[in-house]
Design a protein around this motif. Structure first.
Motif, PDB file in Angstrom:
ATOM      1  N   CYS A   1     -40.502  12.002 -68.314  1.00 49.66           N
ATOM      2  CA  CYS A   1     -40.801  13.501 -68.036  1.00 49.66           C
ATOM      3  C   CYS A   1     -42.265  13.668 -67.714  1.00 49.66           C
ATOM      4  O   CYS A   1     -42.397  14.640 -66.658  1.00 49.66           O
TER       5      CYS A   1
ATOM      6  N   ASN B   1     -42.931  12.920 -64.193  1.00 48.30           N
ATOM      7  CA  ASN B   1     -42.082  13.968 -63.225  1.00 48.30           C
ATOM      8  C   ASN B   1     -43.051  15.233 -63.139  1.00 48.30           C
ATOM      9  O   ASN B   1     -43.459  15.888 -62.202  1.00 48.30           O
TER      10      ASN B   1
ATOM     11  N   ASN C   1     -46.220  14.602 -61.114  1.00 45.11           N
ATOM     12  CA  ASN C   1     -45.756  14.583 -59.588  1.00 45.11           C
ATOM     13  C   ASN C   1     -45.536  15.939 -59.251  1.00 45.11           C
ATOM     14  O   ASN C   1     -46.003  16.499 -58.058  1.00 45.11           O
ATOM     15  N   CYS C   2     -45.266  17.067 -60.083  1.00 42.57           N
ATOM     16  CA  CYS C   2     -44.933  18.566 -59.822  1.00 42.57           C
ATOM     17  C   CYS C   2     -46.568  19.016 -59.813  1.00 42.57           C
ATOM     18  O   CYS C   2     -46.697  19.975 -59.134  1.00 42.57           O
TER      19      CYS C   2
END
Length: 105
Positions: free
Chosen positions: A6, A9, A12-13
């Protein structure tokens, strides 16, 4: 490991949102935790390192990005085999960015 996935991720956002230094910091922190938890050669650790290479590239740090990306590909080939999908994705990234590499004179 799920919490660390998480975190990758989220980083990456942050990259997509243009928060480059925050994303890099989160990736580096997550990478350290992955190395401690899963070890250096685990696929999740290597994928995080690949994402860090993308973050470095996005910040204009091509030399650092290419060096790290080469190390990730070599480690993945040793651990996963040359045909693993993650290796293919990293090769595509390298192909798209080969103009950033230092060229022999």
């Amino acid at each position: 490991p799920f919490t660390l996935s998480c975190a990758v991720n989220t980083a990456n956002c942050l990259l997509d949102d243009g928060q480059l230094s925050t994303a890099e910091g989160l990736l580096r922190e997550t990478l350290a935790r992955l190395k401690k938890t899963l070890r250096d050669q685990h696929p999740e650790t290597l994928i995080c390192e690949g994402n860090l290479a993308v973050a470095l590239h996005t910040q204009g740090r091509a030399d650092d990005a290419v060096l790290l990306q080469r190390q990730v590909i070599a480690a993945m080939e040793r651990g996963l085999g040359e045909e693993h999908p993650s290796i293919g994705a990293l090769r595509v990234w390298r192909l798209h960015n080969r103009d950033l590499e230092v060229q022999p004179t």
